[in-house]
Design a protein around this motif. Structure first.
Motif, PDB file in Angstrom:
ATOM      1  N   CYS A 100       0.826  -1.204   0.000  1.00 41.05           N
ATOM      2  CA  CYS A 100       0.000   0.000   0.000  1.00 41.05           C
ATOM      3  C   CYS A 100       0.863   1.258   0.000  1.00 41.05           C
ATOM      4  CB  CYS A 100      -0.920  -0.012   1.221  1.00 41.05           C
ATOM      5  SG  CYS A 100      -2.055   1.386   1.292  1.00 41.05           S
ATOM      6  N   ARG A 101       1.943   1.283   0.769  1.00 38.85           N
ATOM      7  CA  ARG A 101       2.728   2.522   0.877  1.00 38.85           C
ATOM      8  C   ARG A 101       3.478   2.841  -0.408  1.00 38.85           C
ATOM      9  NH1 ARG A 101       8.331   2.563   3.599  1.00 38.85           N
ATOM     10  NH2 ARG A 101       9.158   0.467   3.346  1.00 38.85           N
ATOM     11  N   PHE A 102       4.037   1.841  -1.064  1.00 40.72           N
ATOM     12  CA  PHE A 102       4.731   2.113  -2.323  1.00 40.72           C
ATOM     13  C   PHE A 102       3.748   2.569  -3.405  1.00 40.72           C
ATOM     14  CE2 PHE A 102       8.347  -0.027  -0.440  1.00 40.72           C
ATOM     15  CZ  PHE A 102       9.434   0.562  -1.066  1.00 40.72           C
ATOM     16  N   TRP A 103       2.604   1.916  -3.457  1.00 37.68           N
ATOM     17  CA  TRP A 103       1.577   2.325  -4.426  1.00 37.68           C
ATOM     18  C   TRP A 103       1.097   3.739  -4.131  1.00 37.68           C
ATOM     19  CZ3 TRP A 103      -3.483   3.464  -2.938  1.00 37.68           C
ATOM     20  CH2 TRP A 103      -4.358   3.788  -3.992  1.00 37.68           C
ATOM     21  N   ALA A 104       0.783   4.007  -2.858  1.00 33.68           N
ATOM     22  CA  ALA A 104       0.258   5.322  -2.483  1.00 33.68           C
ATOM     23  C   ALA A 104       1.304   6.419  -2.683  1.00 33.68           C
ATOM     24  CB  ALA A 104      -0.220   5.305  -1.030  1.00 33.68           C
ATOM     25  N   TYR A 105       2.575   6.100  -2.508  1.00 33.24           N
ATOM     26  CA  TYR A 105       3.644   7.090  -2.722  1.00 33.24           C
ATOM     27  C   TYR A 105       3.699   7.505  -4.185  1.00 33.24           C
ATOM     28  CZ  TYR A 105       8.359   9.148  -2.621  1.00 33.24           C
ATOM     29  OH  TYR A 105       9.442   9.991  -2.735  1.00 33.24           O
ATOM     30  N   ASP A 106       3.642   6.535  -5.078  1.00 32.22           N
ATOM     31  CA  ASP A 106       3.648   6.857  -6.514  1.00 32.22           C
ATOM     32  C   ASP A 106       2.417   7.670  -6.899  1.00 32.22           C
ATOM     33  OD1 ASP A 106       6.062   5.652  -7.069  1.00 32.22           O
ATOM     34  OD2 ASP A 106       5.188   3.725  -7.597  1.00 32.22           O
ATOM     35  N   GLU A 107       1.257   7.270  -6.381  1.00 35.28           N
ATOM     36  CA  GLU A 107       0.027   7.996  -6.699  1.00 35.28           C
ATOM     37  C   GLU A 107       0.032   9.405  -6.108  1.00 35.28           C
ATOM     38  OE1 GLU A 107      -2.358   6.907  -8.802  1.00 35.28           O
ATOM     39  OE2 GLU A 107      -0.971   5.244  -9.125  1.00 35.28           O
ATOM     40  N   SER A 108       0.596   9.550  -4.907  1.00 31.13           N
ATOM     41  CA  SER A 108       0.667  10.869  -4.271  1.00 31.13           C
ATOM     42  C   SER A 108       1.586  11.802  -5.044  1.00 31.13           C
ATOM     43  CB  SER A 108       1.157  10.727  -2.822  1.00 31.13           C
ATOM     44  OG  SER A 108       0.238   9.982  -2.053  1.00 31.13           O
ATOM     45  N   LYS A 109       2.701  11.262  -5.549  1.00 34.54           N
ATOM     46  CA  LYS A 109       3.608  12.084  -6.361  1.00 34.54           C
ATOM     47  C   LYS A 109       2.909  12.570  -7.628  1.00 34.54           C
ATOM     48  CE  LYS A 109       7.206   9.266  -6.513  1.00 34.54           C
ATOM     49  NZ  LYS A 109       8.573   8.768  -6.814  1.00 34.54           N
ATOM     50  N   LYS A 110       2.107  11.701  -8.232  1.00 33.09           N
ATOM     51  CA  LYS A 110       1.348  12.120  -9.411  1.00 33.09           C
ATOM     52  C   LYS A 110       0.363  13.224  -9.050  1.00 33.09           C
ATOM     53  CE  LYS A 110       1.365   7.517 -11.547  1.00 33.09           C
ATOM     54  NZ  LYS A 110       0.481   6.387 -11.913  1.00 33.09           N
ATOM     55  N   LEU A 111      -0.285  13.060  -7.904  1.00 30.46           N
ATOM     56  CA  LEU A 111      -1.320  13.994  -7.478  1.00 30.46           C
ATOM     57  C   LEU A 111      -0.768  15.396  -7.254  1.00 30.46           C
ATOM     58  CD1 LEU A 111      -4.359  14.162  -6.684  1.00 30.46           C
ATOM     59  CD2 LEU A 111      -3.642  13.707  -4.326  1.00 30.46           C
ATOM     60  N   ILE A 112       0.417  15.497  -6.664  1.00 30.36           N
ATOM     61  CA  ILE A 112       0.983  16.818  -6.360  1.00 30.36           C
ATOM     62  C   ILE A 112       2.013  17.253  -7.401  1.00 30.36           C
ATOM     63  CG2 ILE A 112       0.584  16.526  -3.895  1.00 30.36           C
ATOM     64  CD1 ILE A 112       3.545  15.949  -3.546  1.00 30.36           C
ATOM     65  N   LEU A 125       6.111  15.428   1.422  1.00 32.25           N
ATOM     66  CA  LEU A 125       4.649  15.553   1.435  1.00 32.25           C
ATOM     67  C   LEU A 125       4.004  14.316   0.824  1.00 32.25           C
ATOM     68  CD1 LEU A 125       2.042  17.143   1.878  1.00 32.25           C
ATOM     69  CD2 LEU A 125       2.445  18.291  -0.322  1.00 32.25           C
ATOM     70  N   ALA A 126       4.538  13.862  -0.307  1.00 35.13           N
ATOM     71  CA  ALA A 126       4.010  12.651  -0.939  1.00 35.13           C
ATOM     72  C   ALA A 126       4.203  11.445  -0.029  1.00 35.13           C
ATOM     73  CB  ALA A 126       4.699  12.417  -2.284  1.00 35.13           C
ATOM     74  N   GLY A 127       5.357  11.378   0.636  1.00 33.52           N
ATOM     75  CA  GLY A 127       5.611  10.286   1.569  1.00 33.52           C
ATOM     76  C   GLY A 127       4.674  10.307   2.764  1.00 33.52           C
TER      77      GLY A 127
END
Length: 311
Positions: A100-112, A125-127
């Protein structure tokens, strides 16, 4: 007439170059890596370093005086295989939390709108965003891992005796209710935010900074150096939340329900430095784990690139 020929001769190389550039194939854009790659890398790393993680948890949750004493106590009471007590809890935790954390990190970087070369604050922030999500999703696995690792350090009458992670999950719900799956969720999410803001973000930051120098290329030497630095940063940042989380999750019944009560009691009995108790075994465990995670992660990505023909 001769002037026209000279102009044509001068223009010819330019036209040839433009034609060659136009006919050259566009650089192939890499496909996104599967979401599970980081979680698999973390599971492999955690399996290798499990004895050190086991020692760290038992040192934080019990009265053992040092890492060597705790290791000797484990081997003396449960044998060499005792160093791998609770391994199924570790697997369960990694296959929920880390994926979940690796997936969410990649998605968060895309988001911001961040990438590996973004400023440190943007990566952090993405982390942090990834850590908040993963800490919530992985909380049951975290509880199981801590309980299963710390069980043999308790007196026989206080042991939970979970057979494996699935049995432990069933026993928790049956004996303590569904709400037990959220025990310690506050400190756990807080720690996950700190961990991912420091570990994932600092790895990307250090890797990008190293690649700016003339001494490193994108290879295993760069990955090893960046992950070493990230492991030290993550250990120091996460130590207070890690200690509090371990003490709350290893408790059962009413004694583990109040986070503030746990902090007040520990502060009164041990002083503020209790928050860094077990730093050395935590660093000893997290440092190789961080290095193994990112080195394995990068090698898995290379393997995927090779199977896709991108190398």
């Amino acid at each position: 007439m001769s002037k026209t020929i000279e102009q044509s001769a001068v223009a010819l190389p330019v036209n040839v170059a433009e034609t060659a550039a136009a006919s050259a194939p566009a650089p192939k854009k890499k496909k996104q890596y599967p979401f599970w790659v980081g979680g698999v890398a973390a599971t492999i790393a955690a399996s290798i370093t499990h004895p050190l993680d086991l020692t760290k948890v038992r040192l934080q949750a019990s009265g053992d005086k040092g890492m060597i004493q705790s290791l000797q106590k484990t081997v003396r009471t449960a044998g060499f295989l005792g160093l791998f007590d609770g391994i199924s809890g570790t697997w369960f935790r990694q296959l929920t939390y880390s994926i979940c954390r690796f997936w969410a990190y990649d998605e968060s970087k895309k988001l911001i709108g961040a990438d590996e070369k973004s400023p440190a604050w943007k990566l952090a922030l993405a982390g942090s965003m990834a850590g908040g999500i993963a800490g919530l999703v992985g909380n049951p696995g975290e509880i199981l891992m801590v309980r299963m690792q710390g069980d043999f350090a308790k007196p026989p009458e206080k042991r939970l005796n979970y057979k494996n992670s699935i049995h432990g999950l069933y026993r928790m719900v049956r004996d303590e209710g569904v709400s037990s799956l959220a025990r310690g969720v506050g400190p756990n999410v807080f720690r996950a935010v700190l961990m991912n803001a420091s570990q994932l973000a600092s790895y990307d930051f250090f890797k990008a900074e190293l690649l700016k120098t003339d001494y490193f290329e994108d290879n295993i030497y760069c990955h090893t150096t960046a992950s070493f630095a990230a492991g030290t940063v993550a250990t120091t940042v996460c130590s207070p939340a890690d200690v509090i989380k371990s003490r709350i999750m290893s408790a059962s019944g009413a004694e583990g329900k109040s986070t503030m009560q746990m902090i007040r009691t520990s502060m009164r009995n041990e002083g503020p430095m209790f928050m860094f108790k077990g730093w050395l075994p935590a660093w000893t465990r997290l440092q190789p784990t961080t290095m193994l995670i990112f080195i394995t992660f990068e090698q898995l990505k290379r393997l995927i690139d090779w199977t896709r023909g991108d190398l």
